[in-house]
Design a protein around this motif. Structure first.
Motif, PDB file in Angstrom:
ATOM      1  N   VAL A   1       0.583  -2.684  19.397  1.00  0.00           N
ATOM      2  CA  VAL A   1       1.262  -1.866  18.412  1.00  0.00           C
ATOM      3  C   VAL A   1       2.100  -0.753  19.193  1.00  0.00           C
ATOM      4  O   VAL A   1       1.453   0.063  19.881  1.00  0.00           O
ATOM      5  CB  VAL A   1       0.292  -1.264  17.416  1.00  0.00           C
TER       6      VAL A   1
ATOM      7  N   ALA B   1       0.064  -4.395   4.043  1.00  0.00           N
ATOM      8  CA  ALA B   1       0.455  -4.705   5.152  1.00  0.00           C
ATOM      9  C   ALA B   1      -0.296  -5.655   5.756  1.00  0.00           C
ATOM     10  O   ALA B   1       0.349  -6.683   6.576  1.00  0.00           O
ATOM     11  CB  ALA B   1       0.539  -3.366   5.964  1.00  0.00           C
TER      12      ALA B   1
ATOM     13  N   SER C   1       6.575   3.970  12.733  1.00  0.00           N
ATOM     14  CA  SER C   1       5.921   5.057  12.675  1.00  0.00           C
ATOM     15  C   SER C   1       6.597   5.875  13.715  1.00  0.00           C
ATOM     16  O   SER C   1       6.700   5.464  15.012  1.00  0.00           O
ATOM     17  CB  SER C   1       4.452   4.714  12.684  1.00  0.00           C
TER      18      SER C   1
ATOM     19  N   ILE D   1       5.304   2.156  18.563  1.00  0.00           N
ATOM     20  CA  ILE D   1       5.846   2.936  17.566  1.00  0.00           C
ATOM     21  C   ILE D   1       7.359   3.216  18.073  1.00  0.00           C
ATOM     22  O   ILE D   1       7.409   3.613  19.148  1.00  0.00           O
ATOM     23  CB  ILE D   1       5.116   4.261  17.382  1.00  0.00           C
TER      24      ILE D   1
ATOM     25  N   ALA E   1       0.994   0.416   9.568  1.00  0.00           N
ATOM     26  CA  ALA E   1       1.065  -0.408  10.579  1.00  0.00           C
ATOM     27  C   ALA E   1      -0.130  -0.752  11.508  1.00  0.00           C
ATOM     28  O   ALA E   1      -0.220  -1.867  12.332  1.00  0.00           O
ATOM     29  CB  ALA E   1       2.018   0.473  11.516  1.00  0.00           C
TER      30      ALA E   1
ATOM     31  N   SER F   1       6.345  -0.784  15.043  1.00  0.00           N
ATOM     32  CA  SER F   1       6.299   0.101  13.999  1.00  0.00           C
ATOM     33  C   SER F   1       7.335   1.110  13.799  1.00  0.00           C
ATOM     34  O   SER F   1       7.960   1.678  14.859  1.00  0.00           O
ATOM     35  CB  SER F   1       5.012   0.531  13.751  1.00  0.00           C
TER      36      SER F   1
ATOM     37  N   VAL G   1       3.631  -5.607  17.467  1.00  0.00           N
ATOM     38  CA  VAL G   1       4.134  -4.935  16.175  1.00  0.00           C
ATOM     39  C   VAL G   1       4.969  -3.780  16.714  1.00  0.00           C
ATOM     40  O   VAL G   1       4.663  -3.032  17.529  1.00  0.00           O
ATOM     41  CB  VAL G   1       3.147  -4.476  15.288  1.00  0.00           C
TER      42      VAL G   1
ATOM     43  N   GLY H   1       8.141  -3.118  12.000  1.00  0.00           N
ATOM     44  CA  GLY H   1       7.586  -2.502  10.612  1.00  0.00           C
ATOM     45  C   GLY H   1       6.251  -2.542  10.945  1.00  0.00           C
ATOM     46  O   GLY H   1       5.691  -3.006  11.858  1.00  0.00           O
ATOM     47  N   PRO H   2       5.305  -1.819  10.103  1.00  0.00           N
ATOM     48  CA  PRO H   2       5.880  -1.379   8.663  1.00  0.00           C
ATOM     49  C   PRO H   2       6.224   0.167   8.836  1.00  0.00           C
ATOM     50  O   PRO H   2       6.166   0.830  10.157  1.00  0.00           O
ATOM     51  CB  PRO H   2       4.487  -1.460   7.880  1.00  0.00           C
TER      52      PRO H   2
END
Length: 390
Positions: free
Chosen positions: A148, A96, A138, A150, A120, A136, A134, A113-114
């Motif tokens: 990040v 990643a 997740s 989710i 992530a 993600s 990001v 993603g990831p």
């Protein structure tokens, strides 16, 4: 019924490993980042899609389904052109990190993603250095924060929805039954927070180790706690491929009548479909994405690609749809944190959702039950924020 219990016993340990890999694995979340890149709305928006293409045990199929859903969303955008750039993570943090580095070098303005939490987190570290956010797939809140976000529905979403619904039905004395695994302890804590937030009462917690015999041995103690603590509900963190078949069938055999004590599941109780035949799950409550919207998406995906989407594929559609909506509404600031966390949120293929400044999310869920071995819906998913269900 016996066959379903046997299947649950065989799959108990596999559930633990799967949850540990997909839900719990995490590194430290990043420090808060306030912004995001400016974009040129006169040109295509470069979006990097990070998928576990070469990961073992189904990575290729999962990745293709995610990419298909993203492209389906791109076709639905109005007035927004997305350049989708796909990169393989191999399902690992190092993969990643390499994929994110390549994507950013290619000019990506946001990463979608990831899938896996540690991957992530690794991508987020790289992206933070370039001021890129990001999104993600997740559902692990431990990695959320900073740049990040989710997209996966969290245990907290489900716990809040079900405890809130239970409180409105007068079911306020809740005992939590959970396995001593990282994932299920996250679920336990989410339920405890939801109980406190809704003014309900925690009527105890009962735990068991992740083995067939440990679950069976714990049943009498769980039943005793339900009686002694005056619980009106048992909220179970396990799934049907774990301890639920034991709990649902053996608690009634130990004097806990599921027609008098409400059983509640943190995970889907209708997966696999054969689970709805379990006597102990009749009348149990659980939460599901907006069934109408989810059905529409599944039908459209199947018509376009000739197969059913992976359960995570809808998150890719949601990510692209949110990016498109923000470009139309926010222009060059579409991919900044204030835009991504707008209070009104977005409408996705699984219902309404919004991203929170702490990197987690809120999602509209319906409350379902099993009656006469069929799934029925007790309370519809909210279609906007500030309505019942939130």
């Amino acid at each position: 019924m016996v066959a379903a219990i046997t299947t649950g016993r065989k799959l108990l340990m596999r559930l633990t490993l799967l949850l540990a890999a997909l839900v719990v694995a995490a590194c430290d979340p990043l420090a808060t980042v306030g912004g995001g890149p400016s974009i040129d709305t006169r040109r295509s928006v470069p979006v990097a899609l990070l998928v576990p293409q070469t990961a073992p045990q189904g990575g290729a199929g999962l990745s293709q389904s995610i990419e298909n859903a993203a492209r389906l969303a791109m076709a639905d955008l109005s007035g927004v052109d997305v350049e989708l750039m796909v990169y393989d993570t191999g399902g690992t943090p190092s993969g990643a990190q390499a994929a994110a580095t390549e994507a950013l070098g290619d000019g990506a303005k946001v990463i979608l993603g990831p899938v896996f939490a540690e991957a992530a987190n690794a991508a987020g570290v790289v992206a933070a250095r370039r001021g890129v956010n990001v999104l993600s797939f997740s559902n692990n809140p431990a990695i959320a924060g900073g740049n990040v976000f989710i997209l996966g529905s969290t245990f907290q979403n489900t716990a809040d929805r079900l405890v809130g619904y239970a409180a409105r039905q007068g079911v306020r004395d809740i005992l939590i039954a959970h396995a001593n695994s990282p994932a299920e302890m996250i679920g336990r804590d989410a339920i405890s927070r939801a109980i406190a937030a809704n003014g309900s009462r925690l009527a105890g917690t009962a735990s068991f180790e992740l083995s067939q015999q440990s679950v069976i041995n714990a049943i009498p103690e769980i039943a005793s706690q339900v009686r002694d603590n005056g619980a009106s509900a048992v909220f179970m963190t396990s799934g049907n491929d774990g301890a639920i078949p034991f709990l649902a069938e053996l608690l009634p055999e130990n004097g806990i009548d599921n027609t008098e004590i409400q059983f509640i599941g943190l995970q889907r109780l209708d997966i696999p479909a054969t689970a709805i035949s379990l006597d102990g799950l009749q009348g149990a409550w659980f939460a599901v994405p907006d069934p109408g919207l989810a059905s529409q998406f599944n039908g459209r995906y199947q018509a376009a690609y000739g197969s059913n989407p992976h359960p995570l594929a809808g998150l890719a559609y949601d990510g692209i749809a949110a990016i498109g909506a923000l470009v139309n509404a926010e222009g060059s600031d579409a991919l900044t944190v204030p835009a991504l966390t707008r209070p009104s949120g977005f409408v996705g293929v699984n219902g309404v959702f919004r991203l929170r400044p702490n990197g987690t999310n809120e999602r509209g869920l319906a409350v379902a039950t099993i009656q006469e071995r069929q799934v029925t819906y007790l309370d519809p998913a909210p279609r906007s924020f500030g309505t019942p269900g939130f």
